[in-house]
Design a protein around this motif. Structure first.
Motif, PDB file in Angstrom:
ATOM      1  N   LEU A  52       0.820  -1.211   0.000  1.00  0.00           N
ATOM      2  CA  LEU A  52       0.000   0.000   0.000  1.00  0.00           C
ATOM      3  C   LEU A  52       0.854   1.262   0.000  1.00  0.00           C
ATOM      4  N   PHE A  53       1.946   1.225   0.788  1.00  0.00           N
ATOM      5  CA  PHE A  53       2.809   2.403   0.914  1.00  0.00           C
ATOM      6  C   PHE A  53       4.020   2.349  -0.016  1.00  0.00           C
ATOM      7  N   ASN A  54       4.064   1.305  -0.868  1.00  0.00           N
ATOM      8  CA  ASN A  54       5.180   1.129  -1.806  1.00  0.00           C
ATOM      9  C   ASN A  54       6.524   1.145  -1.078  1.00  0.00           C
ATOM     10  N   GLN A  55       6.549   0.554   0.110  1.00  0.00           N
ATOM     11  CA  GLN A  55       7.739   0.570   0.948  1.00  0.00           C
ATOM     12  C   GLN A  55       8.418  -0.807   0.980  1.00  0.00           C
ATOM     13  N   PRO A  56       9.712  -0.875   0.635  1.00  0.00           N
ATOM     14  CA  PRO A  56      10.447  -2.125   0.835  1.00  0.00           C
ATOM     15  C   PRO A  56      10.347  -2.579   2.284  1.00  0.00           C
ATOM     16  N   LEU A  57      10.248  -3.885   2.466  1.00  0.00           N
ATOM     17  CA  LEU A  57      10.045  -4.465   3.788  1.00  0.00           C
ATOM     18  C   LEU A  57      11.227  -5.374   4.132  1.00  0.00           C
ATOM     19  N   PHE A  58      12.121  -4.888   5.001  1.00  0.00           N
ATOM     20  CA  PHE A  58      13.216  -5.717   5.497  1.00  0.00           C
ATOM     21  C   PHE A  58      12.692  -6.584   6.643  1.00  0.00           C
ATOM     22  N   SER A  59      13.180  -7.818   6.729  1.00  0.00           N
ATOM     23  CA  SER A  59      12.604  -8.748   7.695  1.00  0.00           C
ATOM     24  C   SER A  59      13.656  -9.364   8.614  1.00  0.00           C
ATOM     25  N   VAL A  60      13.239  -9.578   9.861  1.00  0.00           N
ATOM     26  CA  VAL A  60      14.015 -10.341  10.839  1.00  0.00           C
ATOM     27  C   VAL A  60      13.107 -11.430  11.375  1.00  0.00           C
ATOM     28  N   ASN A  61      13.511 -12.681  11.221  1.00  0.00           N
ATOM     29  CA  ASN A  61      12.742 -13.799  11.754  1.00  0.00           C
ATOM     30  C   ASN A  61      13.365 -14.242  13.069  1.00  0.00           C
ATOM     31  N   CYS A  62      12.642 -14.020  14.150  1.00  0.00           N
ATOM     32  CA  CYS A  62      13.214 -14.260  15.480  1.00  0.00           C
ATOM     33  C   CYS A  62      13.214 -15.740  15.843  1.00  0.00           C
ATOM     34  N   SER A  63      14.201 -16.114  16.644  1.00  0.00           N
ATOM     35  CA  SER A  63      14.316 -17.458  17.205  1.00  0.00           C
ATOM     36  C   SER A  63      15.151 -17.352  18.468  1.00  0.00           C
ATOM     37  N   VAL A  64      15.269 -18.451  19.181  1.00  0.00           N
ATOM     38  CA  VAL A  64      16.058 -18.438  20.414  1.00  0.00           C
ATOM     39  C   VAL A  64      17.533 -18.201  20.135  1.00  0.00           C
ATOM     40  N   ASP A  65      17.954 -18.402  18.885  1.00  0.00           N
ATOM     41  CA  ASP A  65      19.356 -18.205  18.513  1.00  0.00           C
ATOM     42  C   ASP A  65      19.623 -16.805  17.965  1.00  0.00           C
ATOM     43  N   LEU A  66      18.601 -15.967  17.919  1.00  0.00           N
ATOM     44  CA  LEU A  66      18.770 -14.625  17.370  1.00  0.00           C
ATOM     45  C   LEU A  66      19.772 -13.823  18.188  1.00  0.00           C
ATOM     46  N   ASP A  67      20.700 -13.164  17.508  1.00  0.00           N
ATOM     47  CA  ASP A  67      21.675 -12.326  18.200  1.00  0.00           C
ATOM     48  C   ASP A  67      21.614 -10.905  17.639  1.00  0.00           C
ATOM     49  N   VAL A  68      22.388 -10.018  18.230  1.00  0.00           N
ATOM     50  CA  VAL A  68      22.378  -8.616  17.830  1.00  0.00           C
ATOM     51  C   VAL A  68      22.766  -8.467  16.360  1.00  0.00           C
ATOM     52  N   GLU A  69      23.708  -9.304  15.893  1.00  0.00           N
ATOM     53  CA  GLU A  69      24.151  -9.214  14.510  1.00  0.00           C
ATOM     54  C   GLU A  69      23.009  -9.453  13.527  1.00  0.00           C
ATOM     55  N   SER A  70      21.987 -10.222  13.937  1.00  0.00           N
ATOM     56  CA  SER A  70      20.841 -10.474  13.065  1.00  0.00           C
ATOM     57  C   SER A  70      20.089  -9.188  12.757  1.00  0.00           C
ATOM     58  N   PHE A  71      20.202  -8.197  13.640  1.00  0.00           N
ATOM     59  CA  PHE A  71      19.577  -6.899  13.431  1.00  0.00           C
ATOM     60  C   PHE A  71      20.519  -5.920  12.726  1.00  0.00           C
ATOM     61  N   VAL A  72      21.746  -5.784  13.273  1.00  0.00           N
ATOM     62  CA  VAL A  72      22.619  -4.694  12.823  1.00  0.00           C
ATOM     63  C   VAL A  72      23.611  -5.096  11.746  1.00  0.00           C
ATOM     64  N   GLY A  73      23.838  -6.391  11.544  1.00  0.00           N
ATOM     65  CA  GLY A  73      24.774  -6.825  10.522  1.00  0.00           C
ATOM     66  C   GLY A  73      25.975  -7.539  11.109  1.00  0.00           C
ATOM     67  N   PHE A  74      27.016  -7.710  10.313  1.00  0.00           N
ATOM     68  CA  PHE A  74      28.189  -8.457  10.765  1.00  0.00           C
ATOM     69  C   PHE A  74      29.438  -7.984  10.035  1.00  0.00           C
ATOM     70  N   LYS A  75      30.582  -8.322  10.593  1.00  0.00           N
ATOM     71  CA  LYS A  75      31.863  -8.015   9.952  1.00  0.00           C
ATOM     72  C   LYS A  75      32.394  -9.252   9.246  1.00  0.00           C
ATOM     73  N   THR A  76      33.040  -9.018   8.127  1.00  0.00           N
ATOM     74  CA  THR A  76      33.580 -10.115   7.346  1.00  0.00           C
ATOM     75  C   THR A  76      34.912  -9.705   6.737  1.00  0.00           C
TER      76      THR A  76
END
Length: 292
Positions: A76-100
């Motif tokens: 409806l708002f023509n907005q891209p939708l970024f997703s996070v699927n939560c689980s007991v193993d979810l960590d901060v990097e799942s939200f903010v990213g990671f270094k490689t």
């Protein structure tokens, strides 16, 4: 199907005023829509909340269409939708990213790959957090500052202070009382507008089946609408779990019924997913009474 055609003009104006019209590299993340709300009020309230920049918490049983509803708001708002699927193993990097490790000019460097939260904030897009109460309580505080008036976060990996661009919204979904879930912290819940999402029934479910499955046999569609009604009643009576009444599973059965007998389709899409033999018998008996 245009789900906004019966909305008041001031509400449709809100959509147009807040619809994303800029250039983006994330057009492929815009939802396809397809959710049919159980009431005009529900859709109106969601549109108003999004337009005002409120965080939204969709609360309802599994398979009731919460993810589809989030994708429809994205459409409806023509907005891209970024997703996070939560689980007991979810960590901060799942939200903010990671270094490689990467290579630049033949030299080894440490590169940072932004996560869905950072991407959504920097581009002013939507962030969808599915089953937010599955996440470990110690992980979620990272988003507290994102959800209040500050609309910002200090990236723990880069120390960069990120302030959300206009248009950024958080939509989260929750299934209460399921194994593996925890009670959502009250301070966190208070940062959301809470919307109850229940199973569709009657004409709304009939339209959903027509618009989202391959089934076009009117008689079979009506029988599936009745089956859904009976399954919901069975969950309310404690005869089966909410998994048995999942609209997602019902739509799968409808698709299969285009090519195979309905009772077999129901066994594949609904019955076999249930682990309790008693529940399986209840669902199969309901199907036997409705379908030949």
């Amino acid at each position: 199907m245009d789900i906004t055609k019966d909305l008041p003009q001031n509400i449709t104006n809100l959509i147009e005023q807040h619809k994303y019209t800029g250039e983006t590299d994330f057009d492929y993340l815009v939802g396809e829509g397809g959710y049919i709300p159980q009431s005009e009020d529900l859709l109106t309230d969601l549109i108003v909340a999004i337009a005002q920049g409120k965080n939204i918490l969709l609360k309802g049983p599994t398979g009731s269409g919460k993810t589809k509803l989030a994708e429809t708001l994205s459409s409806l708002f023509n907005q891209p939708l970024f997703s996070v699927n939560c689980s007991v193993d979810l960590d901060v990097e799942s939200f903010v990213g990671f270094k490689t490790i990467d290579y630049q000019d033949g030299k080894q460097i440490i590169d940072y790959v932004p996560g869905p939260l950072v991407q959504a904030m920097k581009n002013g897009h939507f962030l969808y957090i599915d089953e937010i109460n599955m996440a470990k309580p110690e992980t979620l505080p990272v988003i507290n500052g994102v959800l209040d008036y500050r609309r910002q976060i200090t990236n723990p990996l880069t120390n960069e202070v990120i302030k959300a661009k206009e248009g950024f919204n958080v939509i989260a979904a929750i299934n209460e009382g399921y194994i593996g879930t925890t009670r959502l912290n009250e301070a966190l819940k208070n940062r959301f507008i809470v919307i109850d999402v229940s199973y569709l029934q009657g004409e709304q479910l009939k339209n959903l089946i027509k618009n989202n499955t391959n089934l076009n046999d009117e008689k079979l569609i009506n029988q599936y609408v009745q089956l859904s009604h009976d399954l919901i009643a069975a969950t309310q009576q404690g005869k089966v779990s909410e998994d048995a009444a999942s609209i997602r599973a019902l739509l799968d059965a409808c698709d299969l019924s285009e090519m195979i007998p309905p009772k077999r389709a129901i066994r594949r899409a609904i019955v076999n997913k249930l682990e309790d033999d008693r529940e399986q018998d209840v669902v199969q008996n309901l199907a036997d009474m409705l379908f030949e």
